[in-house]
Motif scaffolding. Structure first.
Motif, short mmCIF file in Angstrom:
data_model
loop_
_atom_site.label_atom_id
_atom_site.label_comp_id
_atom_site.label_asym_id
_atom_site.label_seq_id
_atom_site.Cartn_x
_atom_site.Cartn_y
_atom_site.Cartn_z
N ILE A 38 0.78 -1.26 -0.03
CA ILE A 38 0.06 0.04 0.12
C ILE A 38 0.85 1.28 -0.06
N GLY A 39 2.12 0.95 -0.22
CA GLY A 39 3.12 2.31 -0.51
C GLY A 39 3.47 2.76 0.93
N MET A 40 3.64 1.79 2.04
CA MET A 40 4.28 2.39 3.42
C MET A 40 5.65 2.60 3.15
N THR A 41 6.25 3.87 3.73
CA THR A 41 7.80 4.17 3.82
C THR A 41 8.26 3.88 5.24
N GLY A 42 9.69 3.97 5.22
CA GLY A 42 10.27 3.82 6.37
C GLY A 42 11.77 3.49 6.07
N GLU A 43 12.68 4.41 7.07
CA GLU A 43 13.97 4.27 7.16
C GLU A 43 14.48 3.12 7.92
N LYS A 44 15.64 2.91 8.21
CA LYS A 44 15.81 1.44 8.94
C LYS A 44 15.39 1.53 10.32
N ASP A 45 15.41 0.32 10.84
CA ASP A 45 14.85 -0.08 12.28
C ASP A 45 15.05 1.14 13.27
N PRO A 46 14.36 1.73 13.79
CA PRO A 46 13.02 1.07 14.00
C PRO A 46 11.75 1.77 12.99
N ASP A 47 12.19 2.77 12.10
CA ASP A 47 11.26 3.47 11.21
C ASP A 47 10.51 2.71 10.07
N CYS A 48 11.12 1.33 9.91
CA CYS A 48 10.72 0.64 8.87
C CYS A 48 9.59 -0.53 9.51
N ARG A 49 9.40 -0.15 10.98
CA ARG A 49 8.34 -1.05 11.75
C ARG A 49 7.10 -0.22 12.01
N LYS A 50 6.71 0.66 11.29
CA LYS A 50 5.79 1.46 11.57
C LYS A 50 4.28 0.54 11.65
#
Length: 453
Positions: A326-338
């Motif tokens: 669905i197009g979720m974004t995120g930097e490395k852990d923890p941001d990739c774990r939204k």
């Protein structure tokens, strides 16, 4: 070959039972941090089975669900108990039963290299020292101290993750009892955390046990580089295919290599393993340990769409990390774990629809599941193509990663001359080609053509 995996980080997927929330729990959608909780649980996964069915996936890989104090659960406190903030054993069995009823398999994350420092054996060792019956379970000095620096072996030097000593047969027997217990609940396999840090002679024993209890079980190791040693038939069936992900990032996301180098890289990866192993590889664009793929693409949907087309048409087992569809974004852990976004108004509908279409085609077409792979077209820039062939099914997959229209002309073998039809991203009219397949590829486009006869 027939499987499409979906990876879930349980605390961040869906809160199906607020009564088991840890304290404090953060509002859904807030920024993830290393130590915060959001209340996702097994009841939430169970309630979202209709979503998984509609998407089309038919296997789940769950990050650890055994009792542990952290949000990620890689610091096991009790291997034989579901983490209370995820539910209990009954919740787990109900989820597993409903997944199987929906035709969805389940593999669990096995964290056997190390425990958490709240694991009962380590706590006994801390309390009783040389008087503990578990002093051989860990490599340590006495008295055991954690601060300022642990005087026992631990994972990456983290005092909260003491490393188990697999030279001790009691440790081996205990872990095998754990593996047998969960395998006998009816799971469909294991993903193994940092297995290269465990004594290699343990894994053939592990495999024999798992395959005796469930001959169809799928065993995946977390190996980040060349895995030939682990894929000789006596340890794992597959590994997380991070080297393939690196190539996909370089070619599609970052435009760091041309099609010729990309094809050479793919050829090199296939040469490492047997065809059977290549078709079993756990092919992923991202995981809980990496940046989100769309973030690597700087938010450019068109790059991710091409990567998804490749993922679902290349040999191996495609894996979706929750929310990528669905197009979720995120930097490395923890941001990739939204936390998973459930408000459809915030979804990237084109990514979602394309992912669903590609899953459906992958499951329908034998050529995409198990067909022979042949390079069809390689350019010195960004135009690439390959055939997938199984019996009478013939597919041509084409990519143009350029900003300009590109003309393609492919000489057709006698068995491929005739009528072709585009089946992705849209269904097109049938087109007859005699000697050459010719088409103008729009900028940043990818497509699947199917031979009609």
């Amino acid at each position: 070959e027939n499987t499409v995996f979906y990876q879930i980080f349980p605390d961040r997927f869906f809160n199906g039972d607020p009564t088991n929330d840890p304290s404090p729990v953060r509002p859904w959608g807030e920024k993830p941090e290393l130590f915060n909780f959001f209340g996702g649980d097994l009841a939430g996964i169970r309630k979202k089975i209709p979503y998984l069915e509609d998407l089309g996936v038919n296997a789940l890989y769950l990050n650890p669900i055994f009792d542990a104090p952290s949000n990620h659960k890689y610091d096991t406190r009790d291997y034989l108990r579901i983490s209370p903030d995820f539910g209990d054993f009954r919740t787990y069995l109900n989820m597993l039963k409903d997944l199987h009823r929906a035709g969805i398999k389940l593999i669990l994350d096995g964290v056997f290299n190390h425990t958490g420092d709240q694991f009962w054996a380590f706590r006994d060792l801390m309390r009783r020292g040389k008087g503990s019956p578990y002093q051989q379970w860990y490599n340590c000095h006495f008295p055991v101290t954690q601060f300022p620096k642990p005087n026992y072996e631990c994972w990456w030097g983290l005092e909260t993750l003491p490393k188990l000593n697999f030279a001790d047969q009691e440790v081996v027997r205990y872990i095998l009892r754990v593996v047998a217990f969960w395998t006998l609940t009816g799971i469909d396999g294991w993903r193994l955390d940092v297995p290269n840090e465990v004594r290699a002679d343990f894994w053939p024993i592990f495999r024999r046990l798992v395959k005796t209890l469930n001959p169809e079980a799928y065993i995946v190791g977390e190996i980040w580089d060349d895995a030939a040693f682990w894929l000789q038939g006596d340890k794992f069936d597959s590994v997380m295919n991070y080297p393939l992900r690196d190539l996909i990032i370089s070619f599609f996301a970052k435009k760091e290599m041309n099609a010729d180098r990309f094809d050479q890289g793919l050829t090199g990866l296939r040469a490492r393993y047997s065809e059977k192993v290549t078709r079993s590889m756990f092919n992923l664009l991202g995981s809980h340990d990496t940046q989100r793929f769309l973030t690597i693409c700087h938010g450019e949907r068109r790059r991710m769409l091409l990567a998804l087309l490749f993922l679902f048409t290349y040999p191996g087992v495609p894996v979706i990390y929750y929310g990528d569809e669905i197009g979720m974004t995120g930097e490395k852990d923890p941001d990739c774990r939204k936390t998973m976004i459930w408000d459809e108004a915030q979804w990237d509908k084109e990514l979602y629809t394309s992912t669903k279409d590609l899953i459906r085609l992958r499951k329908e077409k034998d050529a995409l599941k198990r067909g022979e792979f042949r390079t069809a077209l390689v350019s010195q820039h960004g135009v690439y193509g390959y055939w997938r062939i199984a019996d009478r099914e013939r597919m041509l997959i084409l990519f143009n990663r350029q900003d300009s229209m590109e003309q393609v002309s492919l000489l057709l073998a006698p068995g491929m001359r005739g009528t072709w039809k585009q089946i992705f991203p849209v269904k097109g009219e049938e087109v007859k080609y005699n000697d050459h397949f010719q088409i103008n590829l729009p900028p940043w486009s990818g497509m699947i053509w199917e031979y009609q006869g």
